[in-house]
Design a protein around this motif. Structure first.
Motif, PDB file in Angstrom:
ATOM      1  N   ILE A   1       0.608  -1.063   0.068  1.00 31.42           N
ATOM      2  CA  ILE A   1      -0.109  -0.060   0.020  1.00 31.42           C
ATOM      3  C   ILE A   1       0.736   1.241  -0.031  1.00 31.42           C
ATOM      4  N   GLY A   2       1.990   1.280   0.912  1.00 31.00           N
ATOM      5  CA  GLY A   2       2.797   2.582   0.992  1.00 31.00           C
ATOM      6  C   GLY A   2       3.463   2.823  -0.231  1.00 31.00           C
ATOM      7  N   ARG A   3       4.067   1.869  -0.911  1.00 28.24           N
ATOM      8  CA  ARG A   3       4.854   1.756  -2.136  1.00 28.24           C
ATOM      9  C   ARG A   3       3.975   2.516  -3.185  1.00 28.24           C
ATOM     10  N   SER A   4       2.865   1.675  -3.290  1.00 31.75           N
ATOM     11  CA  SER A   4       1.762   2.065  -4.397  1.00 31.75           C
ATOM     12  C   SER A   4       1.336   3.511  -4.330  1.00 31.75           C
ATOM     13  N   MET A   5       1.045   3.858  -3.280  1.00 29.59           N
ATOM     14  CA  MET A   5       0.611   5.476  -3.162  1.00 29.59           C
ATOM     15  C   MET A   5       1.460   6.491  -3.106  1.00 29.59           C
ATOM     16  N   GLN A   6       2.717   5.973  -2.734  1.00 33.99           N
ATOM     17  CA  GLN A   6       3.974   6.825  -3.087  1.00 33.99           C
ATOM     18  C   GLN A   6       4.205   7.005  -4.499  1.00 33.99           C
ATOM     19  N   SER A   7       4.293   6.025  -5.202  1.00 34.47           N
ATOM     20  CA  SER A   7       4.440   5.943  -6.641  1.00 34.47           C
ATOM     21  C   SER A   7       3.742   6.793  -7.531  1.00 34.47           C
ATOM     22  N   MET A   8       2.155   6.507  -7.134  1.00 32.61           N
ATOM     23  CA  MET A   8       1.021   7.000  -7.857  1.00 32.61           C
ATOM     24  C   MET A   8       1.000   8.514  -7.511  1.00 32.61           C
ATOM     25  N   GLY A   9       1.170   8.988  -6.355  1.00 31.03           N
ATOM     26  CA  GLY A   9       1.222  10.250  -5.975  1.00 31.03           C
ATOM     27  C   GLY A   9       2.416  11.035  -6.772  1.00 31.03           C
ATOM     28  N   ARG A  10       3.382  10.496  -6.482  1.00 28.64           N
ATOM     29  CA  ARG A  10       4.542  11.246  -7.061  1.00 28.64           C
ATOM     30  C   ARG A  10       4.271  11.487  -8.776  1.00 28.64           C
ATOM     31  N   ARG A  11       4.130  10.285  -9.368  1.00 25.65           N
ATOM     32  CA  ARG A  11       3.886  10.411 -10.977  1.00 25.65           C
ATOM     33  C   ARG A  11       2.583  11.212 -11.259  1.00 25.65           C
ATOM     34  N   TYR A  12       1.534  11.056 -10.619  1.00 30.41           N
ATOM     35  CA  TYR A  12       0.408  11.912 -11.091  1.00 30.41           C
ATOM     36  C   TYR A  12       0.727  13.266 -10.953  1.00 30.41           C
ATOM     37  N   VAL A  13       1.181  13.554  -9.617  1.00 34.38           N
ATOM     38  CA  VAL A  13       1.507  15.032  -9.367  1.00 34.38           C
ATOM     39  C   VAL A  13       2.587  15.766 -10.530  1.00 34.38           C
ATOM     40  N   ALA A  14       3.502  14.986 -11.001  1.00 39.81           N
ATOM     41  CA  ALA A  14       4.556  15.452 -11.924  1.00 39.81           C
ATOM     42  C   ALA A  14       3.717  15.653 -13.308  1.00 39.81           C
ATOM     43  N   ALA A  15       2.825  14.742 -13.571  1.00 43.16           N
ATOM     44  CA  ALA A  15       2.085  14.872 -14.851  1.00 43.16           C
ATOM     45  C   ALA A  15       1.211  16.101 -14.783  1.00 43.16           C
ATOM     46  N   PHE A  16       0.398  16.154 -13.721  1.00 43.81           N
ATOM     47  CA  PHE A  16      -0.530  17.150 -13.452  1.00 43.81           C
ATOM     48  C   PHE A  16       0.099  18.505 -13.526  1.00 43.81           C
ATOM     49  N   ASN A  17       0.984  18.778 -12.752  1.00 41.17           N
ATOM     50  CA  ASN A  17       1.609  19.957 -12.803  1.00 41.17           C
ATOM     51  C   ASN A  17       2.272  20.447 -14.184  1.00 41.17           C
ATOM     52  N   ALA A  18       2.839  19.357 -14.944  1.00 41.69           N
ATOM     53  CA  ALA A  18       3.456  19.535 -16.319  1.00 41.69           C
ATOM     54  C   ALA A  18       2.059  20.182 -16.962  1.00 41.69           C
ATOM     55  N   ARG A  19       1.176  19.368 -17.222  1.00 39.92           N
ATOM     56  CA  ARG A  19      -0.164  19.772 -18.000  1.00 39.92           C
ATOM     57  C   ARG A  19      -0.750  20.885 -17.723  1.00 39.92           C
ATOM     58  N   HIS A  20      -0.851  21.230 -16.415  1.00 45.27           N
ATOM     59  CA  HIS A  20      -1.476  22.572 -16.091  1.00 45.27           C
ATOM     60  C   HIS A  20      -0.597  23.847 -15.890  1.00 45.27           C
ATOM     61  N   GLU A  21       0.646  23.620 -15.894  1.00 47.30           N
ATOM     62  CA  GLU A  21       1.770  24.493 -15.905  1.00 47.30           C
ATOM     63  C   GLU A  21       1.600  25.250 -14.368  1.00 47.30           C
ATOM     64  N   ARG A  22       1.774  24.182 -13.446  1.00 49.84           N
ATOM     65  CA  ARG A  22       1.646  24.810 -11.930  1.00 49.84           C
ATOM     66  C   ARG A  22       2.970  23.943 -11.227  1.00 49.84           C
ATOM     67  N   THR A  23       3.149  24.442 -10.119  1.00 53.38           N
ATOM     68  CA  THR A  23       4.292  23.795  -9.135  1.00 53.38           C
ATOM     69  C   THR A  23       3.682  23.687  -7.814  1.00 53.38           C
ATOM     70  N   GLY A  24       4.464  22.794  -7.128  1.00 51.50           N
ATOM     71  CA  GLY A  24       3.941  22.431  -5.565  1.00 51.50           C
ATOM     72  C   GLY A  24       3.269  21.247  -5.565  1.00 51.50           C
ATOM     73  N   THR A  25       2.662  21.156  -4.152  1.00 51.43           N
ATOM     74  CA  THR A  25       2.002  20.140  -3.772  1.00 51.43           C
ATOM     75  C   THR A  25       0.822  19.924  -4.512  1.00 51.43           C
ATOM     76  N   LEU A  26       0.116  19.024  -4.355  1.00 53.27           N
ATOM     77  CA  LEU A  26      -1.456  18.794  -4.873  1.00 53.27           C
ATOM     78  C   LEU A  26      -2.468  18.024  -3.660  1.00 53.27           C
ATOM     79  N   TRP A  27      -1.435  17.384  -2.804  1.00 53.42           N
ATOM     80  CA  TRP A  27      -2.247  16.541  -1.908  1.00 53.42           C
ATOM     81  C   TRP A  27      -2.200  17.066  -0.560  1.00 53.42           C
ATOM     82  N   GLU A  28      -3.225  16.787   0.302  1.00 52.77           N
ATOM     83  CA  GLU A  28      -3.440  17.418   1.577  1.00 52.77           C
ATOM     84  C   GLU A  28      -2.558  16.206   2.747  1.00 52.77           C
ATOM     85  N   GLY A  29      -1.388  16.554   2.628  1.00 50.07           N
ATOM     86  CA  GLY A  29      -0.897  15.576   3.678  1.00 50.07           C
ATOM     87  C   GLY A  29      -0.661  14.033   2.838  1.00 50.07           C
ATOM     88  N   ARG A  30      -0.396  13.169   4.088  1.00 49.67           N
ATOM     89  CA  ARG A  30      -0.398  11.856   3.713  1.00 49.67           C
ATOM     90  C   ARG A  30      -1.779  11.196   3.350  1.00 49.67           C
TER      91      ARG A  30
END
Length: 230
Positions: A73-102
């Motif tokens: 679970i921990g590794r999956s959520m870490q992997s998903m979160g990191r990869r999606y945020v990178a793609a989301f930020n690139a697509r929407h030209e934004r930076t920084g966090t997307l998630w509310e903590g853990r």
């Protein structure tokens, strides 16, 4: 203050929640939603986690899943979160966090409690007024469990299989379960489990996980024990 350690056992059902920072959107359009779910499915497959149910809401995501290892679970959520945020930020030209903590998580056990948690997850859009009917919301696993669509990423939990001997029987039984609705106390119990990270289930299940853990996992009343009448 140190963060509370999560309790995660392999081959046990887990309820997961990840929410947008400051309750902001985690997906702007259907392209984002497809991308997010593809990262969830990919990460779960990579780390040996079975996905049972999901609902992708505007600013949060609920998942019901069973890991094959304690780290899955921990590794999956870490992997998903990191990869999606990178793609989301690139697509929407934004930076920084997307998630509310853990992400939040708790284990669920006992057939009835697993089905209740599935129902809580899949009825989320109906409870908040985003969908008037059971099949009116696209971004959830509900249509799969009612037989309206087939989603190859979903693995039904044993509790669902035991609803009937045929797909038709299981789908009909689960529809009745959904139509019974969710009580306010039940919803509060599930949300409290998400907040505390404590397992949620019947008494036999709670005894089982406490035996595995070797210590108490259930909240006890505060203060001194009450004296007996005699």
């Amino acid at each position: 203050m140190a963060r509370q350690a999560r309790t995660s056992f392999p081959n046990h059902v887990h309820h997961l929640l990840v929410r947008g920072h400051n309750r902001e959107l985690i997906a702007v359009d259907d392209d984002d939603r497809r991308l997010l779910m593809s990262h969830v499915v990919g990460a779960f497959k990579e780390h040996g986690v079975a996905l049972h149910a999901f609902v992708l809401m505007p600013n949060h995501l609920h998942l019901l899943a069973t890991p094959g290892s304690a780290e899955g679970i921990g590794r999956s959520m870490q992997s998903m979160g990191r990869r999606y945020v990178a793609a989301f930020n690139a697509r929407h030209e934004r930076t920084g966090t997307l998630w509310e903590g853990r992400y939040r998580a708790h284990m669920v056990g006992g057939d009835d409690h697993v089905l209740r948690c599935m129902r809580f997850i899949e009825l989320n859009p109906n409870r908040v007024g985003l969908a008037p009917g059971l099949l009116d919301y696209t971004w959830s696993s509900l249509a799969h469990h009612l037989g309206a669509t087939r989603d190859s990423s979903i693995t039904e939990p044993p509790a669902y299989w035991r609803l009937g001997n045929t797909p038709f029987e299981r789908e009909a039984a689960y529809r009745q379960y959904l139509e019974a609705g969710i009580g306010g106390q039940e919803a509060l119990e599930i949300l409290a489990a998400l907040t505390s990270g404590r397992p949620w289930g019947n008494s036999a299940y709670l005894r089982e996980v406490e035996k595995i853990a070797g210590h108490s996992l259930v909240a006890r009343p505060r203060g001194r024990p009450r004296k007996s009448a005699d």
